[in-house]
Design a protein around this motif. Structure first.
Motif: not given
Length: 66
Positions: A2, A35-39, A32
């Motif tokens: 997060n 939206r938490g789709r990519y670290d 991304a």
């Protein structure tokens, strides 16, 4: 993982594109991340922290399951 990138960006009235330009990444990367789709990679996490003047730990928080 997060993060609070969207909140930090909004406080500064920056668009996703403006933040992307400051970090030398694409707007899609910012989307991304928010939206938490990519670290992010460690170097990018450091750049993000530097842009906002915060420690990495203040921006990124592991999920409860991590």
């Amino acid at each position: 993982m997060n993060n609070i990138i969207q909140e930090l960006r909004a406080k500064r009235n920056w668009s996703q594109m403006e933040l992307a330009n400051r970090l030398d990444v694409s707007r899609q990367t910012i989307n991304a991340l928010e939206r938490g789709r990519y670290d992010p990679s460690l170097p990018l996490a450091f750049k993000i922290a530097r842009v906002f003047g915060l420690a990495i730990e203040e921006i990124f928080v592991p999920d409860a399951t991590e």
